[in-house]
Motif scaffolding. Structure first.
Motif, PDB file in Angstrom:
ATOM      1  N   SER A  17      -2.131  49.887  21.354  1.00 51.76           N
ATOM      2  CA  SER A  17      -0.732  50.259  21.147  1.00 51.76           C
ATOM      3  C   SER A  17      -0.061  49.295  20.183  1.00 51.76           C
ATOM      4  O   SER A  17      -0.601  48.240  19.843  1.00 51.76           O
ATOM      5  N   GLN A  77       1.801  45.157  26.642  1.00 52.05           N
ATOM      6  CA  GLN A  77       2.128  45.715  27.950  1.00 52.05           C
ATOM      7  C   GLN A  77       3.360  45.056  28.555  1.00 52.05           C
ATOM      8  O   GLN A  77       4.204  45.742  29.148  1.00 52.05           O
ATOM      9  N   SER A 130       6.426  46.767  26.673  1.00 49.40           N
ATOM     10  CA  SER A 130       6.635  48.218  26.706  1.00 49.40           C
ATOM     11  C   SER A 130       6.520  48.806  28.104  1.00 49.40           C
ATOM     12  O   SER A 130       7.245  49.733  28.467  1.00 49.40           O
ATOM     13  N   TYR A 139       3.968  50.548  29.009  1.00 52.13           N
ATOM     14  CA  TYR A 139       3.084  51.712  28.930  1.00 52.13           C
ATOM     15  C   TYR A 139       1.866  51.480  28.050  1.00 52.13           C
ATOM     16  O   TYR A 139       1.108  52.411  27.780  1.00 52.13           O
ATOM     17  N   ALA A 140       1.626  50.271  27.597  1.00 53.72           N
ATOM     18  CA  ALA A 140       0.507  50.018  26.686  1.00 53.72           C
ATOM     19  C   ALA A 140      -0.827  50.415  27.305  1.00 53.72           C
ATOM     20  O   ALA A 140      -1.763  50.798  26.586  1.00 53.72           O
ATOM     21  N   LEU A 151      -1.633  52.992  28.679  1.00 56.01           N
ATOM     22  CA  LEU A 151      -1.917  54.414  28.465  1.00 56.01           C
ATOM     23  C   LEU A 151      -2.710  54.662  27.192  1.00 56.01           C
ATOM     24  O   LEU A 151      -3.281  55.739  27.021  1.00 56.01           O
ATOM     25  N   ALA A 195      11.887  54.720  27.236  1.00 56.45           N
ATOM     26  CA  ALA A 195      10.461  54.410  27.214  1.00 56.45           C
ATOM     27  C   ALA A 195       9.647  55.636  26.817  1.00 56.45           C
ATOM     28  O   ALA A 195       8.634  55.513  26.113  1.00 56.45           O
ATOM     29  N   GLU A 196      10.071  56.814  27.262  1.00 58.32           N
ATOM     30  CA  GLU A 196       9.363  58.047  26.907  1.00 58.32           C
ATOM     31  C   GLU A 196       9.413  58.282  25.396  1.00 58.32           C
ATOM     32  O   GLU A 196       8.418  58.679  24.780  1.00 58.32           O
ATOM     33  N   ARG A 229       9.839  55.970  23.082  1.00 61.21           N
ATOM     34  CA  ARG A 229       9.049  54.925  22.406  1.00 61.21           C
ATOM     35  C   ARG A 229       7.554  55.235  22.500  1.00 61.21           C
ATOM     36  O   ARG A 229       6.812  55.053  21.528  1.00 61.21           O
ATOM     37  N   TYR A 230       7.122  55.712  23.668  1.00 58.02           N
ATOM     38  CA  TYR A 230       5.716  56.095  23.802  1.00 58.02           C
ATOM     39  C   TYR A 230       5.372  57.229  22.840  1.00 58.02           C
ATOM     40  O   TYR A 230       4.329  57.192  22.158  1.00 58.02           O
ATOM     41  N   GLU A 264       5.117  55.915  19.267  1.00 58.46           N
ATOM     42  CA  GLU A 264       3.861  55.186  19.043  1.00 58.46           C
ATOM     43  C   GLU A 264       2.700  56.165  18.879  1.00 58.46           C
ATOM     44  O   GLU A 264       1.875  56.020  17.969  1.00 58.46           O
ATOM     45  N   LYS A 265       2.628  57.145  19.763  1.00 53.31           N
ATOM     46  CA  LYS A 265       1.517  58.102  19.716  1.00 53.31           C
ATOM     47  C   LYS A 265       1.534  58.891  18.405  1.00 53.31           C
ATOM     48  O   LYS A 265       0.487  59.129  17.793  1.00 53.31           O
TER      49      LYS A 265
END
Length: 353
Positions: free
Chosen positions: A166, A170, A173, A175-176, A178, A283-284, A286-287, A290-291
């Motif tokens: 990511s 972690q 974030s 969520y790293a 994931l 956070a959703e 940002r995830y 990133e994806k």
């Protein structure tokens, strides 16, 4: 929008901005005044001398808003080899030195003190194919799946860091985990088999960093196992990066705030227009951002590294924040100035890169 009235500035936003002060104190929002000779900011020190890639001298600012710092002058040597930095510290020629990831264990067996931040520096590959008119980002996935990140961290970096897939660590974030980091050589080979030739031919690294060479060579070995042959080539600092298709880079997060840190990272990866357009409030979001960036195949995160420093016995009140950086305005030395070999009024120095 912002409005100015006398000596005051009023900001108005559509949504709450609880980190506004942090935003104004980091990245492109730094408040400073430039002159032909130097740059004046709001910090505890002013630039007295600057030699690019060689030396930086700072002097105490009498007008610092939080009170004058303890030391009169700080000298920072740049481009010093890691082993030489350790030697300078042991001989009393430096007070604080930067430790390469493979050196911290040496400090634990001496009288010097060691300090490490949380993982704050991203080690990654930037993919910029030279000869592919229409590059398929799926090929980046093959290279990513071939890399053994855990081996790079555990062996080459002496466990100083954590493998990541990511753009944020972690601890920042949440969520790293994931994003997968485990290599999958069989899947990498299957993707590689879809192409008659490889659009990625050369892997560039910082010629001034011996550790970067070792990491680049390990990545090339992993890639070769998947049928991707990368020639490892050195690149000079600040030079053109037109001789490689993949570049090994180190990028530090710019703030201990997930939204601000990711925004700055996306601008580096995607460019100003795209990097500032994506919503990052939750956070959703940002995830998802990133994806989206990772799916484009232009960056492969490898690991997050901490900042490591060794501090001499004479240094007092060395208390940097956990996310890294220095707070030199609070530091002082438990001795008188060194004497003739230092500049008049010198009270401290640092050897670093």
């Amino acid at each position: 929008p912002a409005s100015v009235s006398g000596a005051g500035i009023a900001f108005e936003f559509k949504a709450p901005r609880p980190n506004l002060l942090l935003e104004l104190a980091t990245g492109r929002s730094f408040i400073f005044h430039a002159t032909p000779e130097t740059v004046f900011g709001t910090g505890a020190f002013r630039i007295a001398e600057w030699q690019s890639q060689k030396r930086l001298a700072l002097v105490a600012s009498e007008e610092y808003w939080a009170g004058r710092p303890f030391v009169d002058r700080i000298e920072i040597a740049l481009g010093i080899a890691p082993q030489q930095q350790m030697t300078d510290l042991e001989l009393g020629k430096a007070d604080v030195v930067e430790l390469a990831p493979n050196l911290p264990r040496r400090a634990t067996h001496t009288s010097m003190r060691e300090w490490s931040s949380s993982p704050v520096e991203l080690l990654a590959l930037i993919v910029k194919p030279r000869g592919a008119a229409a590059y398929d980002p799926k090929f980046t996935q093959a290279l990513s799946l071939a890399i053994d990140r855990a081996a790079i961290v555990n062996v080459l970096l002496q466990r100083q860091g954590e493998p990541v897939g990511s753009l944020l660590p972690q601890w920042l974030s949440g969520y790293a985990f994931l994003f997968p980091t485990t290599p999958n050589l069989e899947q990498a080979k299957q993707i590689r088999a879809m192409y008659s030739s490889s659009p990625l031919q050369a892997l560039g690294y910082d010629a001034a960093d011996p550790l970067a060479l070792t990491i680049a060579q390990r990545i090339a070995v992993n890639a070769r196992d998947a049928g991707i042959n990368l020639t490892v080539t050195p690149e000079s600092t600040g030079g053109a990066q037109n001789y490689a298709d993949v570049h090994l880079v180190h990028w530090r997060i710019q703030a201990p705030d997930a939204q601000q840190a990711l925004r700055a990272m996306l601008v580096q990866v995607e460019g100003e227009e795209t990097g500032t357009a994506l919503p990052l409030d939750t956070a959703e979001q940002r995830y998802a951002a990133e994806k989206t960036t990772l799916d484009r195949g232009i960056i492969i995160p490898l690991a997050f590294l901490p900042e490591n420093y060794a501090v001499g016995a004479l240094v007092r009140d060395w208390m940097p924040p956990r996310w890294g950086g220095w707070r030199l305005e609070d530091v002082w030395l438990d001795v008188a100035p060194r004497g003739a070999e230092s500049a008049p009024g010198a009270a401290g120095g640092k050897s670093g890169q």
